[in-house]
Design a protein around this motif. Structure first.
Motif, PDB file in Angstrom:
ATOM      1  N   GLU A  13      31.611  57.355  52.784  1.00  0.00           N
ATOM      2  CA  GLU A  13      31.728  56.504  51.599  1.00  0.00           C
ATOM      3  C   GLU A  13      32.645  55.329  51.931  1.00  0.00           C
ATOM      4  N   THR A  14      32.166  54.118  51.652  1.00  0.00           N
ATOM      5  CA  THR A  14      32.959  52.923  51.894  1.00  0.00           C
ATOM      6  C   THR A  14      33.226  52.222  50.572  1.00  0.00           C
ATOM      7  N   THR A  15      34.476  51.835  50.368  1.00  0.00           N
ATOM      8  CA  THR A  15      34.849  51.106  49.156  1.00  0.00           C
ATOM      9  C   THR A  15      35.519  49.791  49.550  1.00  0.00           C
ATOM     10  N   ASN A  16      35.372  48.796  48.710  1.00  0.00           N
ATOM     11  CA  ASN A  16      36.025  47.501  48.893  1.00  0.00           C
ATOM     12  C   ASN A  16      36.956  47.241  47.728  1.00  0.00           C
ATOM     13  N   THR A  17      38.135  46.761  48.037  1.00  0.00           N
ATOM     14  CA  THR A  17      39.120  46.406  47.023  1.00  0.00           C
ATOM     15  C   THR A  17      39.634  45.004  47.322  1.00  0.00           C
ATOM     16  N   LEU A  18      39.702  44.180  46.295  1.00  0.00           N
ATOM     17  CA  LEU A  18      40.296  42.856  46.442  1.00  0.00           C
ATOM     18  C   LEU A  18      41.771  42.989  46.082  1.00  0.00           C
ATOM     19  N   PHE A  57      41.894  45.128  42.736  1.00  0.00           N
ATOM     20  CA  PHE A  57      40.673  45.221  41.952  1.00  0.00           C
ATOM     21  C   PHE A  57      39.621  45.983  42.754  1.00  0.00           C
ATOM     22  N   PRO A  58      39.466  47.291  42.472  1.00  0.00           N
ATOM     23  CA  PRO A  58      38.450  48.076  43.169  1.00  0.00           C
ATOM     24  C   PRO A  58      37.048  47.558  42.846  1.00  0.00           C
ATOM     25  N   ASP A  59      36.186  47.604  43.830  1.00  0.00           N
ATOM     26  CA  ASP A  59      34.785  47.206  43.661  1.00  0.00           C
ATOM     27  C   ASP A  59      34.624  45.768  43.170  1.00  0.00           C
ATOM     28  N   ALA A 119      45.350  36.653  49.543  1.00  0.00           N
ATOM     29  CA  ALA A 119      44.315  37.524  48.983  1.00  0.00           C
ATOM     30  C   ALA A 119      43.524  38.118  50.145  1.00  0.00           C
ATOM     31  N   SER A 120      43.188  39.401  50.013  1.00  0.00           N
ATOM     32  CA  SER A 120      42.471  40.089  51.082  1.00  0.00           C
ATOM     33  C   SER A 120      41.488  41.087  50.497  1.00  0.00           C
ATOM     34  N   TYR A 121      40.392  41.266  51.199  1.00  0.00           N
ATOM     35  CA  TYR A 121      39.498  42.377  50.909  1.00  0.00           C
ATOM     36  C   TYR A 121      39.929  43.534  51.790  1.00  0.00           C
ATOM     37  N   ILE A 122      40.132  44.692  51.187  1.00  0.00           N
ATOM     38  CA  ILE A 122      40.502  45.894  51.914  1.00  0.00           C
ATOM     39  C   ILE A 122      39.284  46.811  51.895  1.00  0.00           C
ATOM     40  N   GLU A 123      38.770  47.125  53.077  1.00  0.00           N
ATOM     41  CA  GLU A 123      37.624  48.026  53.178  1.00  0.00           C
ATOM     42  C   GLU A 123      38.131  49.383  53.643  1.00  0.00           C
ATOM     43  N   ARG A 124      37.735  50.420  52.925  1.00  0.00           N
ATOM     44  CA  ARG A 124      38.171  51.777  53.237  1.00  0.00           C
ATOM     45  C   ARG A 124      36.947  52.650  53.419  1.00  0.00           C
ATOM     46  N   THR A 125      36.894  53.348  54.542  1.00  0.00           N
ATOM     47  CA  THR A 125      35.776  54.252  54.822  1.00  0.00           C
ATOM     48  C   THR A 125      36.305  55.673  54.915  1.00  0.00           C
TER      49      THR A 125
END
Length: 85
Positions: free
Chosen positions: A3-8, A24-26, A63-69
């Motif tokens: 499962e991969t999620t992106n958070t700003l 900000f998730p998703d 500001a960054s996008y954080i991708e978590r797998t």
């Protein structure tokens, strides 16, 4: 299962010059610098986020996008106690 999620993550400097984050998730993945910086400018100018007399989001910093797998190795959470051997 993977499962991969992106958070700003928006990072500001507070009124004590320390970093404060808003996450900000998703969030939409295609936001550009102009849109994000503009939103951060609005947040900082409104000054409505305060804690113990510290303005939490005083100056936009980054500001960054954080991708978590997350990869599940196993998951017995759906197994009831009576079904376990």
């Amino acid at each position: 299962m993977t499962e991969t999620t992106n958070t700003l993550r928006l990072t500001f400097l507070n009124s004590e010059n320390k970093k404060s984050n808003l996450s900000f998730p998703d969030a939409a993945a295609n936001l550009d610098k102009v849109a994000v910086k503009g939103a951060m400018d609005v947040i900082s100018k409104e000054g409505v986020f305060e804690k113990e007399e510290v303005d939490l989001y005083k100056v936009p910093h980054s500001a960054s996008y954080i991708e978590r797998t997350v990869t599940t190795v196993f998951d017995d959470s759906k197994t009831t106690a009576g079904e376990q051997a």
